[in-house]
Motif scaffolding. Structure first.
Motif, short mmCIF file in Angstrom:
data_model
loop_
_atom_site.label_atom_id
_atom_site.label_comp_id
_atom_site.label_asym_id
_atom_site.label_seq_id
_atom_site.Cartn_x
_atom_site.Cartn_y
_atom_site.Cartn_z
N UNK A 1 3.90 -6.58 -9.08
CA UNK A 1 3.58 -5.16 -8.92
C UNK A 1 4.56 -4.66 -7.70
N UNK A 2 4.70 -5.19 -6.83
CA UNK A 2 5.51 -4.97 -5.79
C UNK A 2 7.08 -4.59 -6.19
N UNK A 3 7.61 -5.65 -7.11
CA UNK A 3 8.96 -5.02 -7.69
C UNK A 3 8.81 -4.29 -8.71
N UNK A 4 7.83 -3.82 -9.68
CA UNK A 4 7.87 -2.80 -10.37
C UNK A 4 7.64 -1.18 -9.52
N UNK A 5 7.09 -1.51 -8.38
CA UNK A 5 6.68 -0.24 -7.49
C UNK A 5 8.16 0.17 -6.84
N UNK A 6 8.77 -0.81 -6.44
CA UNK A 6 10.19 -0.75 -5.86
C UNK A 6 11.13 0.03 -6.76
N UNK A 7 10.83 -0.11 -8.13
CA UNK A 7 11.95 0.30 -9.06
C UNK A 7 11.60 1.93 -9.31
N UNK A 8 10.54 2.47 -8.56
CA UNK A 8 10.36 4.10 -8.59
C UNK A 8 11.32 5.01 -7.95
N UNK A 9 12.13 4.07 -6.90
CA UNK A 9 13.22 4.54 -6.37
C UNK A 9 14.32 4.86 -7.23
N UNK A 10 14.57 3.88 -7.97
CA UNK A 10 15.56 4.24 -9.25
C UNK A 10 15.16 5.19 -10.04
N UNK A 11 14.01 5.56 -10.34
CA UNK A 11 13.46 6.45 -11.01
C UNK A 11 13.58 7.94 -10.50
N UNK A 12 13.51 7.85 -9.13
CA UNK A 12 13.87 8.99 -8.59
C UNK A 12 15.23 9.61 -8.55
N UNK A 13 16.22 8.45 -8.52
CA UNK A 13 17.56 8.55 -8.74
C UNK A 13 18.11 9.25 -10.13
N UNK A 14 17.46 8.76 -11.14
CA UNK A 14 17.50 9.31 -12.67
C UNK A 14 17.29 10.39 -12.82
N UNK A 15 15.93 10.70 -12.19
CA UNK A 15 15.21 12.06 -12.54
C UNK A 15 16.08 13.22 -11.64
N UNK A 16 16.90 12.95 -10.64
CA UNK A 16 17.73 13.82 -9.80
C UNK A 16 18.71 13.92 -10.62
N UNK A 17 19.44 13.10 -11.24
CA UNK A 17 20.59 13.41 -12.32
C UNK A 17 20.22 14.24 -13.27
N UNK A 18 19.04 14.03 -13.95
CA UNK A 18 18.48 14.99 -15.25
C UNK A 18 18.21 16.25 -14.49
N UNK A 19 17.59 16.37 -13.23
CA UNK A 19 17.42 17.76 -12.74
C UNK A 19 18.64 18.60 -12.54
N UNK A 20 19.78 17.83 -12.16
CA UNK A 20 21.03 18.60 -12.17
C UNK A 20 21.58 19.11 -13.46
N UNK B 1 0.81 -1.20 0.03
CA UNK B 1 0.24 0.06 0.06
C UNK B 1 0.78 1.48 -0.03
N UNK B 2 1.91 1.35 0.76
CA UNK B 2 2.82 2.36 0.77
C UNK B 2 3.54 2.54 -0.58
N UNK B 3 3.91 1.36 -1.21
CA UNK B 3 4.77 1.47 -2.54
C UNK B 3 3.51 2.03 -3.56
N UNK B 4 2.23 1.79 -3.23
CA UNK B 4 1.50 2.19 -4.37
C UNK B 4 1.18 3.74 -4.22
N UNK B 5 1.01 4.20 -2.97
CA UNK B 5 0.77 5.72 -2.72
C UNK B 5 2.07 6.41 -3.10
N UNK B 6 3.24 5.75 -3.15
CA UNK B 6 4.59 6.48 -3.40
C UNK B 6 4.33 6.72 -4.90
#
Length: 362
Positions: free
Chosen positions: A206-225, A40-45
Motif C-alpha cells: 500500500x505504501x508503494x502504491x501511495x507513493x506513486x501519487x507523486x508521479x501522478x501529480x507530475x503527469x497531471x501537471x503536464x496535462x494541465x499545461x 498515514x500521511x500518504x493515505x491522507x495525501x
C-alpha cells in the motif's frame, strides 16, 4: 458446480470475527493497531488527490459539455467502447441558421449578405470549439479519468485489504491475551506471527502504491499545461475570426447611422490606447469633414438619437469626444461623414465618436 462448503464456512467465520473486532474498536472495547505516521500521511495525501481530481474532472466535463444529456450519452458510448458520434456545435448550428435565413431574405440585400457573412464566421467559431473540445478531452480529461478509474481503484482495493489484515492482526492479539493454557498461547502466538507478517507485507504494498501519487501529480501537471495551451490557442483563434469578421462587416453599408444615404468618407482618427480588445474604432483617412471645425457642425433637420456608451474611449485628438462606459449621449450624422463615426454631444461638449462603442437607443 464446484461448491466448497468448508471454504464458505471459513470465510464467513473470518468475516464475523473482523466485524466483531471492528465493532469493539468503535465502542472502545478493543485495542487498534495504528499505522505508522508516514503511511498515514500518504493515505491522507492520496485521499486529497482523489477528491480534488474528481471535482476538477467533473467540473471540466461541465465546462466542455454543459448539456447533461449529452454527457450521459457520451458516458454510455465510452462504457460500450463505441465511437462517440460527431456532434454539431451550437456555433455551427447558429451559423447554418443564419445562412439559411440569408438565402430567404435575399443574399443581395444588406441584411441578407451580412447574415451570410456572420453565419460563415459563426461556423468557423463552432469548428474551433469542436477542435478545442476534442484536444481537451484527450490531453486533460482522459488522464484524470484513467487515474480515477485505474490507479485509484487499485489503491482503494489494496487499502481495503490492508484494513482486513489489520483487523486480523488485532483479533490475533486479543486471542493471545485471552489464552490461558500453554498450548493455546503457543497457537495464538503462531497465528499472531503470521498475521503480523501479512500485515507488514500489505502495508508495504500500500505504501508503494501511495507513493506513486507523486508521479501522478507530475503527469497531471503536464496535462494541465496542455489544457491551458489548448485554451489559449482556441481563444486566439476565436479572436482572429472576430477581427476578420469586423473587417468584413466594415465593407458593408452601415445600418446603424441615422441617415444611411449620407455615407462615404472617413475621418482622421487613430486607435485610442484605452481601446477595448476586439472593439476597434475605424482607421484614419482624409475627408471633407477634416476641413470642417467640429464647433461649426449642427444637428441635421432629420433630428438626433440617444445612444448608450458600451466601452470607455479616449479621444485621439480635439475633433473627437472621449466616452465613459454606460453614459448616455446624443448622436447624429452629417452629409459626407464616414458611416463608422457619428457626432456625439454631451452637454456643451461635442466631437466625433466611433459607432462600434455605442448602442443606439432611439
Amino acid at each position: 458446480m464446484d461448491f466448497n462448503v468448508k471454504k464458505l464456512a471459513s470465510d464467513a467465520g473470518v468475516f464475523f470475527t473482523r466485524a466483531v473486532q471492528f465493532t469493539e474498536e468503535k465502542l472502545g472495547q478493543a485495542e487498534k493497531t495504528e499505522l505508522d505516521a508516514h503511511l498515514e500521511n500518504l493515505i491522507a495525501r492520496g485521499d486529497c488527490t482523489k477528491n480534488w481530481t474528481e471535482k476538477i474532472f467533473r467540473q471540466t466535463e461541465v465546462l466542455l459539455q454543459p448539456n447533461p444529456s449529452a454527457r450521459i450519452e457520451e458516458f454510455f458510448y465510452e462504457k460500450l467502447d463505441r465511437k462517440i458520434p460527431t456532434r454539431t456545435t451550437n456555433g455551427e448550428l447558429l451559423g447554418q441558421y443564419m445562412q439559411d435565413a440569408a438565402k430567404d431574405f435575399g443574399p443581395g440585400t444588406a441584411y441578407g449578405s451580412t447574415l451570410y457573412t456572420v453565419g460563415d464566421y459563426q461556423k468557423r467559431l463552432g469548428g474551433a470549439e469542436r477542435e478545442f473540445l476534442q484536444v481537451s478531452a484527450v490531453s486533460f480529461l482522459t488522464p484524470l479519468r484513467n487515474f480515477l478509474e485505474g490507479d485509484w481503484r487499485t489503491i482503494s482495493k489494496e487499502r481495503r485489504l490492508l484494513e482486513n489484515r489489520r483487523l486480523d492482526l488485532d483479533v490475533c492479539k486479543a486471542r493471545l491475551k485471552k489464552a490461558k493454557l500453554a498450548e493455546a498461547k503457543a497457537a495464538a502466538e503462531q497465528e499472531l506471527r503470521v498475521a503480523q507478517t501479512e500485515f507488514d507485507r500489505q502495508a508495504e504494498v500500500t505504501r508503494l502504491l501511495l507513493e506513486g501519487v507523486s508521479s501522478t501529480h507530475v503527469n497531471h501537471l503536464r496535462c494541465l499545461h496542455e489544457f491551458v495551451e489548448a485554451q489559449a490557442a482556441y481563444y486566439a483563434q476565436c479572436h482572429k475570426h472576430m477581427q476578420d469578421l469586423q473587417k468584413e462587416l466594415s465593407r458593408f453599408p452601415n445600418a446603424f447611422v441615422a441617415n444611411p444615404s449620407a455615407s462615404a468618407i472617413s475621418t482622421s482618427s487613430t486607435l485610442s490606447s484605452a481601446a477595448v480588445p476586439g472593439v476597434s474604432p475605424p482607421a484614419a483617412s482624409s475627408s471633407s469633414l477634416d476641413t470642417l471645425k467640429i464647433e461649426d457642425v449642427n444637428p441635421p433637420a432629420t433630428g438626433t438619437r440617444k445612444a448608450k456608451v458600451l466601452y470607455d474611449y479616449d479621444a485621439a485628438d480635439t475633433s473627437e469626444l472621449s466616452l465613459l462606459a454606460d453614459e448616455l449621449i446624443t448622436v447624429y450624422t452629417v452629409p459626407g461623414m464616414d458611416p463608422d463615426w457619428l457626432i456625439g454631444e454631451r452637454g456643451n461638449q461635442k466631437g466625433k465618436v466611433p459607432v462600434t462603442y455605442l448602442e443606439l437607443l432611439s
